[in-house]
Scaffold this active site. Sequence first.
Site, PDB file in Angstrom:
ATOM      1  N   LYS A  11      40.672  66.811  65.476  1.00 53.72           N
ATOM      2  CA  LYS A  11      40.636  65.969  64.068  1.00 53.72           C
ATOM      3  C   LYS A  11      41.717  65.936  63.322  1.00 53.72           C
ATOM      4  O   LYS A  11      42.360  66.627  63.263  1.00 53.72           O
ATOM      5  CB  LYS A  11      38.973  66.160  63.600  1.00 53.72           C
ATOM      6  N   TYR A  51      30.858  57.091  66.941  1.00 55.75           N
ATOM      7  CA  TYR A  51      29.964  57.650  66.375  1.00 55.75           C
ATOM      8  C   TYR A  51      28.722  56.872  66.236  1.00 55.75           C
ATOM      9  O   TYR A  51      27.829  57.299  65.107  1.00 55.75           O
ATOM     10  CB  TYR A  51      30.307  58.311  65.131  1.00 55.75           C
ATOM     11  N   ARG A  87      32.194  73.616  74.155  1.00 51.12           N
ATOM     12  CA  ARG A  87      31.327  73.853  73.107  1.00 51.12           C
ATOM     13  C   ARG A  87      31.582  75.270  72.732  1.00 51.12           C
ATOM     14  O   ARG A  87      31.755  75.543  71.425  1.00 51.12           O
ATOM     15  CB  ARG A  87      29.951  73.616  73.521  1.00 51.12           C
ATOM     16  N   THR A  93      29.268  74.031  64.489  1.00 57.08           N
ATOM     17  CA  THR A  93      29.640  72.868  63.649  1.00 57.08           C
ATOM     18  C   THR A  93      30.251  73.272  62.273  1.00 57.08           C
ATOM     19  O   THR A  93      31.102  72.794  61.981  1.00 57.08           O
ATOM     20  CB  THR A  93      28.399  71.663  63.502  1.00 57.08           C
ATOM     21  N   ARG A 104      36.927  76.241  65.505  1.00 53.65           N
ATOM     22  CA  ARG A 104      36.423  75.945  64.192  1.00 53.65           C
ATOM     23  C   ARG A 104      36.633  76.923  63.251  1.00 53.65           C
ATOM     24  O   ARG A 104      36.931  76.636  62.105  1.00 53.65           O
ATOM     25  CB  ARG A 104      34.885  75.448  64.508  1.00 53.65           C
ATOM     26  N   ASN A 114      35.854  70.031  60.502  1.00 51.09           N
ATOM     27  CA  ASN A 114      35.873  71.036  61.360  1.00 51.09           C
ATOM     28  C   ASN A 114      36.806  71.251  62.638  1.00 51.09           C
ATOM     29  O   ASN A 114      36.403  71.849  63.547  1.00 51.09           O
ATOM     30  CB  ASN A 114      34.225  71.118  61.692  1.00 51.09           C
ATOM     31  N   HIS A 117      36.200  67.885  67.979  1.00 49.97           N
ATOM     32  CA  HIS A 117      34.821  67.370  68.564  1.00 49.97           C
ATOM     33  C   HIS A 117      35.010  67.652  69.974  1.00 49.97           C
ATOM     34  O   HIS A 117      35.899  67.549  70.680  1.00 49.97           O
ATOM     35  CB  HIS A 117      35.013  65.906  68.419  1.00 49.97           C
ATOM     36  N   GLU A 128      31.666  58.949  76.092  1.00 47.97           N
ATOM     37  CA  GLU A 128      32.888  59.379  75.317  1.00 47.97           C
ATOM     38  C   GLU A 128      33.988  59.323  75.767  1.00 47.97           C
ATOM     39  O   GLU A 128      35.134  58.697  75.593  1.00 47.97           O
ATOM     40  CB  GLU A 128      32.489  60.635  74.468  1.00 47.97           C
TER      41      GLU A 128
HETATM   42  P1  GDP Z   1      29.007  68.576  66.299  1.00 45.92           P
HETATM   43  O1  GDP Z   1      28.318  67.918  67.837  1.00 45.92           O
HETATM   44  O2  GDP Z   1      29.030  70.256  66.602  1.00 45.92           O
HETATM   45  O3  GDP Z   1      30.346  67.817  66.474  1.00 45.92           O
HETATM   46  O4  GDP Z   1      27.957  68.411  65.460  1.00 45.92           O
HETATM   47  P2  GDP Z   1      27.131  66.807  64.956  1.00 45.92           P
HETATM   48  O5  GDP Z   1      26.978  66.030  66.229  1.00 45.92           O
HETATM   49  O6  GDP Z   1      25.883  67.455  64.267  1.00 45.92           O
HETATM   50  O7  GDP Z   1      27.882  66.271  63.788  1.00 45.92           O
HETATM   51  C1  GDP Z   1      29.169  65.240  64.349  1.00 45.92           C
HETATM   52  C2  GDP Z   1      30.260  65.510  63.196  1.00 45.92           C
HETATM   53  O8  GDP Z   1      29.569  64.988  62.012  1.00 45.92           O
HETATM   54  C3  GDP Z   1      30.689  67.055  62.712  1.00 45.92           C
HETATM   55  O9  GDP Z   1      31.440  67.568  63.733  1.00 45.92           O
HETATM   56  C4  GDP Z   1      31.122  66.674  61.594  1.00 45.92           C
HETATM   57  O10 GDP Z   1      32.554  66.473  61.660  1.00 45.92           O
HETATM   58  C5  GDP Z   1      30.306  65.934  60.815  1.00 45.92           C
HETATM   59  N1  GDP Z   1      29.183  66.199  59.979  1.00 45.92           N
HETATM   60  C6  GDP Z   1      28.124  67.042  60.428  1.00 45.92           C
HETATM   61  N2  GDP Z   1      27.400  67.337  59.613  1.00 45.92           N
HETATM   62  C7  GDP Z   1      27.881  66.946  58.559  1.00 45.92           C
HETATM   63  C8  GDP Z   1      27.469  67.120  56.927  1.00 45.92           C
HETATM   64  O11 GDP Z   1      26.555  67.602  56.626  1.00 45.92           O
HETATM   65  N3  GDP Z   1      28.463  66.579  56.020  1.00 45.92           N
HETATM   66  C9  GDP Z   1      29.609  65.747  56.568  1.00 45.92           C
HETATM   67  N4  GDP Z   1      30.802  65.174  55.719  1.00 45.92           N
HETATM   68  N5  GDP Z   1      29.901  65.874  57.920  1.00 45.92           N
HETATM   69  C10 GDP Z   1      29.151  66.376  59.034  1.00 45.92           C
END
Ligand code: GDP
Length: 139
Positions: A11, A51, A87, A93, A104, A114, A117, A128
């Site tokens: 990222k 997304y 993962r 996350t 991360r 973080n 992805h 994807e």
């Molecule tokens: P991942 O699969 O571990 O990437 O997590 P998710 O699918 O839950 O979320 C996708 C992405 O959205 C995350 O990797 C973060 O970059 C972002 N994200 C998730 N939760 C939050 C949050 O509470 N606030 C913000 N600003 N971004 C978030």
Amino acid sequence: MAVERTLSIIKPDAVEKNHIGAVLALIEAAGLEIKAMRMVHLSRPQAEGFYAVHRERPFFGELVEFMTRGPVVISCLEGEGAIAKYRGVMGATDPAKAEDGTIRKLYGSNIGENACHGSDAPETAAFEVGYFFPGYELG
Ligand code: GDP
């Protein structure tokens, strides 16, 4: 276990901090093979499309803003159980909750910024990988 493909994105936060090489080294050290790679500054429509499953989440606007603020490094990884394996290499996350030695934990700043992805299931991985790499580039 089956050989799988998964999509990785380094990222903008990690690219800005010159961590591309360090992240790729962790990927390769885990035994994941890099099958294709692109460095791209995503447009807003590209990030929103990628997304789309998160469109209703409260952080969607922030996520798109973040993912479009600078270049990212997108790669297709392959290996035995690659989706779960990557993962694991990424960590949780929220970097504060990620295990030591994960991407991360080492390079993420907070739950939004973080560092990386990775696809979370075979169906999302197929979508994807296809979103960024046409079949003829992957073989
Ligand atoms: P991942 O699969 O571990 O990437 O997590 P998710 O699918 O839950 O979320 C996708 C992405 O959205 C995350 O990797 C973060 O970059 C972002 N994200 C998730 N939760 C939050 C949050 O509470 N606030 C913000 N600003 N971004 C978030």
